[in-house]
Scaffold this motif. Structure first.
Motif, PDB file in Angstrom:
ATOM      1  N   TYR A   1     -54.223 -24.884  63.552  1.00 51.85           N
ATOM      2  CA  TYR A   1     -53.830 -24.117  64.735  1.00 51.85           C
ATOM      3  C   TYR A   1     -55.085 -23.632  65.448  1.00 51.85           C
ATOM      4  O   TYR A   1     -55.989 -23.092  64.820  1.00 51.85           O
ATOM      5  N   GLY A   2     -55.133 -23.821  66.752  1.00 44.20           N
ATOM      6  CA  GLY A   2     -56.243 -23.314  67.547  1.00 44.20           C
ATOM      7  C   GLY A   2     -57.547 -24.037  67.298  1.00 44.20           C
ATOM      8  O   GLY A   2     -58.587 -23.410  67.175  1.00 44.20           O
ATOM      9  N   THR A   3     -57.510 -25.381  67.232  1.00 44.06           N
ATOM     10  CA  THR A   3     -58.745 -26.126  66.984  1.00 44.06           C
ATOM     11  C   THR A   3     -59.603 -26.178  68.239  1.00 44.06           C
ATOM     12  O   THR A   3     -59.093 -26.216  69.356  1.00 44.06           O
TER      13      THR A   3
ATOM     14  N   ASN B   1     -68.378 -34.727  66.157  1.00 44.51           N
ATOM     15  CA  ASN B   1     -66.931 -34.589  66.090  1.00 44.51           C
ATOM     16  C   ASN B   1     -66.516 -33.518  65.083  1.00 44.51           C
ATOM     17  O   ASN B   1     -65.593 -33.696  64.309  1.00 44.51           O
ATOM     18  N   VAL B   2     -67.251 -32.428  65.054  1.00 39.78           N
ATOM     19  CA  VAL B   2     -66.950 -31.320  64.166  1.00 39.78           C
ATOM     20  C   VAL B   2     -66.144 -30.312  64.956  1.00 39.78           C
ATOM     21  O   VAL B   2     -66.447 -30.018  66.096  1.00 39.78           O
ATOM     22  N   SER B   3     -65.118 -29.781  64.361  1.00 40.90           N
ATOM     23  CA  SER B   3     -64.336 -28.762  65.033  1.00 40.90           C
ATOM     24  C   SER B   3     -63.942 -27.697  64.028  1.00 40.90           C
ATOM     25  O   SER B   3     -64.089 -27.869  62.824  1.00 40.90           O
ATOM     26  N   ALA B   4     -63.461 -26.615  64.558  1.00 41.51           N
ATOM     27  CA  ALA B   4     -62.999 -25.513  63.718  1.00 41.51           C
ATOM     28  C   ALA B   4     -61.609 -25.117  64.188  1.00 41.51           C
ATOM     29  O   ALA B   4     -61.237 -25.346  65.334  1.00 41.51           O
ATOM     30  N   ALA B   5     -60.858 -24.514  63.295  1.00 40.52           N
ATOM     31  CA  ALA B   5     -59.501 -24.072  63.605  1.00 40.52           C
ATOM     32  C   ALA B   5     -59.384 -22.586  63.312  1.00 40.52           C
ATOM     33  O   ALA B   5     -60.099 -22.043  62.475  1.00 40.52           O
ATOM     34  N   VAL B   6     -58.453 -21.952  63.996  1.00 44.19           N
ATOM     35  CA  VAL B   6     -58.165 -20.545  63.745  1.00 44.19           C
ATOM     36  C   VAL B   6     -57.417 -20.404  62.419  1.00 44.19           C
ATOM     37  O   VAL B   6     -57.685 -19.492  61.645  1.00 44.19           O
ATOM     38  N   ALA B   7     -56.478 -21.302  62.144  1.00 44.18           N
ATOM     39  CA  ALA B   7     -55.697 -21.255  60.905  1.00 44.18           C
ATOM     40  C   ALA B   7     -55.336 -22.678  60.482  1.00 44.18           C
ATOM     41  O   ALA B   7     -55.240 -23.576  61.322  1.00 44.18           O
TER      42      ALA B   7
ATOM     43  N   ALA C   1     -41.380 -30.671  47.349  1.00 47.88           N
ATOM     44  CA  ALA C   1     -42.498 -29.789  47.698  1.00 47.88           C
ATOM     45  C   ALA C   1     -43.124 -29.255  46.424  1.00 47.88           C
ATOM     46  O   ALA C   1     -42.428 -28.853  45.494  1.00 47.88           O
ATOM     47  N   ARG C   2     -44.453 -29.253  46.378  1.00 46.77           N
ATOM     48  CA  ARG C   2     -45.178 -28.795  45.194  1.00 46.77           C
ATOM     49  C   ARG C   2     -45.861 -27.452  45.430  1.00 46.77           C
ATOM     50  O   ARG C   2     -45.989 -26.663  44.517  1.00 46.77           O
ATOM     51  N   GLY C   3     -46.335 -27.205  46.638  1.00 46.96           N
ATOM     52  CA  GLY C   3     -47.007 -25.945  46.925  1.00 46.96           C
ATOM     53  C   GLY C   3     -47.540 -25.906  48.346  1.00 46.96           C
ATOM     54  O   GLY C   3     -47.548 -26.918  49.051  1.00 46.96           O
ATOM     55  N   GLU C   4     -47.987 -24.724  48.734  1.00 47.76           N
ATOM     56  CA  GLU C   4     -48.456 -24.498  50.103  1.00 47.76           C
ATOM     57  C   GLU C   4     -49.746 -23.690  50.048  1.00 47.76           C
ATOM     58  O   GLU C   4     -49.862 -22.753  49.262  1.00 47.76           O
ATOM     59  N   VAL C   5     -50.709 -24.068  50.876  1.00 49.67           N
ATOM     60  CA  VAL C   5     -51.955 -23.311  50.998  1.00 49.67           C
ATOM     61  C   VAL C   5     -52.168 -22.969  52.465  1.00 49.67           C
ATOM     62  O   VAL C   5     -51.811 -23.733  53.356  1.00 49.67           O
ATOM     63  N   LEU C   6     -52.749 -21.804  52.694  1.00 47.61           N
ATOM     64  CA  LEU C   6     -52.948 -21.291  54.043  1.00 47.61           C
ATOM     65  C   LEU C   6     -54.367 -20.771  54.181  1.00 47.61           C
ATOM     66  O   LEU C   6     -54.848 -20.033  53.318  1.00 47.61           O
ATOM     67  N   ALA C   7     -55.043 -21.174  55.234  1.00 49.01           N
ATOM     68  CA  ALA C   7     -56.337 -20.596  55.600  1.00 49.01           C
ATOM     69  C   ALA C   7     -56.032 -19.619  56.732  1.00 49.01           C
ATOM     70  O   ALA C   7     -55.618 -20.016  57.814  1.00 49.01           O
ATOM     71  N   CYS C   8     -56.182 -18.346  56.446  1.00 50.79           N
ATOM     72  CA  CYS C   8     -55.733 -17.285  57.342  1.00 50.79           C
ATOM     73  C   CYS C   8     -56.543 -17.189  58.621  1.00 50.79           C
ATOM     74  O   CYS C   8     -57.755 -17.403  58.619  1.00 50.79           O
TER      75      CYS C   8
ATOM     76  N   ALA D   1     -48.175 -18.838  63.309  1.00 50.08           N
ATOM     77  CA  ALA D   1     -49.561 -18.389  63.502  1.00 50.08           C
ATOM     78  C   ALA D   1     -49.664 -17.123  64.350  1.00 50.08           C
ATOM     79  O   ALA D   1     -50.435 -16.223  63.992  1.00 50.08           O
ATOM     80  N   PRO D   2     -48.926 -16.996  65.444  1.00 46.42           N
ATOM     81  CA  PRO D   2     -49.050 -15.758  66.221  1.00 46.42           C
ATOM     82  C   PRO D   2     -48.634 -14.502  65.430  1.00 46.42           C
ATOM     83  O   PRO D   2     -49.158 -13.421  65.675  1.00 46.42           O
ATOM     84  N   THR D   3     -47.744 -14.654  64.465  1.00 44.08           N
ATOM     85  CA  THR D   3     -47.298 -13.481  63.697  1.00 44.08           C
ATOM     86  C   THR D   3     -48.297 -13.066  62.623  1.00 44.08           C
ATOM     87  O   THR D   3     -48.194 -11.965  62.087  1.00 44.08           O
ATOM     88  N   ILE D   4     -49.243 -13.953  62.311  1.00 47.30           N
ATOM     89  CA  ILE D   4     -50.257 -13.620  61.315  1.00 47.30           C
ATOM     90  C   ILE D   4     -51.655 -13.583  61.934  1.00 47.30           C
ATOM     91  O   ILE D   4     -52.656 -13.579  61.232  1.00 47.30           O
ATOM     92  N   ALA D   5     -51.704 -13.562  63.274  1.00 44.46           N
ATOM     93  CA  ALA D   5     -52.993 -13.575  63.968  1.00 44.46           C
ATOM     94  C   ALA D   5     -53.811 -12.336  63.610  1.00 44.46           C
ATOM     95  O   ALA D   5     -53.274 -11.238  63.438  1.00 44.46           O
ATOM     96  N   TRP D   6     -55.095 -12.530  63.505  1.00 47.49           N
ATOM     97  CA  TRP D   6     -56.023 -11.459  63.185  1.00 47.49           C
ATOM     98  C   TRP D   6     -55.904 -10.368  64.231  1.00 47.49           C
ATOM     99  O   TRP D   6     -55.751 -10.667  65.404  1.00 47.49           O
TER     100      TRP D   6
END
Length: 191
Positions: free
Chosen positions: A166-168, A177-183, A119-126, A86-91
């Motif tokens: 990452y970074g919730t 109990n709603v939260s958000a994450a950085v990635a 493993a079938r696949g990977e998804v990323l929320a940037c 995550a730190p290497t792809i941080a905004w």
């Protein structure tokens, strides 16, 4: 009137998505909560449990089998992987899938825990400049992306999932109990 192939394709895709969303609206409000595959307690993270629920709501709409979490140690290994990447792809840096020590996330999980499902696949929320990704927002964005849709929702062979946020940060107190994450990073598997 002349229509290009691209225009016809966009129209058909839009209508298809509208019909699927209409089907989602018809689903009962009482959704069965996500269950882990392992004997371990569940992932024990309300954010990740809600994310799995959001993903499974959409898989139900498509008609693919529901996903269950991989064993907790394997899921925790994915968390360690995301913690390193995550730190290497941080905004505002470019966001793309990463390797750690030359290994993909699923290879990293296998090396750390011995988890050896296919493993079938990977998804990323940037990552963005602040926590942005709620479970429903991430699931919806992956739903509208053809590539992510194919990995996460259309793959009928996938039956297990590892996810890490990452970074919730919480937002809404104990009741919501709603939260958000950085990635967010998720990997689908066939066990």
């Amino acid at each position: 009137m002349r229509c290009s192939v691209a225009t016809v394709f966009r129209t058909v895709r839009t209508l298809t998505i509208a019909l699927i969303l209409l089907g989602l609206a018809q689903l009962p409000q009482a959704i069965v909560l996500a269950a882990p595959l392992a004997d371990d307690d569940d992932v024990a993270d309300p954010f990740l449990n809600r994310l799995l629920d959001e993903i499974n709501i959409r898989r139900d709409a498509v008609g693919t089998q529901r996903l269950a979490f991989v064993p907790r140690p394997a899921n925790d290994a994915l968390g360690a992987f995301l913690g390193q990447t995550a730190p290497t792809i941080a905004w505002p840096r470019p966001c793309m899938h990463q390797l750690v020590g030359g290994s993909y996330s699923w290879d990293y999980m296998h090396a750390a825990t011995g988890f050896d499902a296919e493993a079938r696949g990977e998804v990323l929320a940037c990552p963005g400049p602040e926590p942005y990704w709620t479970p429903d927002r991430a699931a919806e964005q992956w739903w509208t992306s053809p590539v992510h849709f194919g990995v996460l929702y259309a793959d009928g062979d996938a039956n297990a999932l590892a996810c890490s946020a990452y970074g919730t940060q919480g937002s809404g107190g104990k009741k919501k109990n709603v939260s958000a994450a950085v990635a967010i990073l998720c990997v689908t598997f066939h066990e």
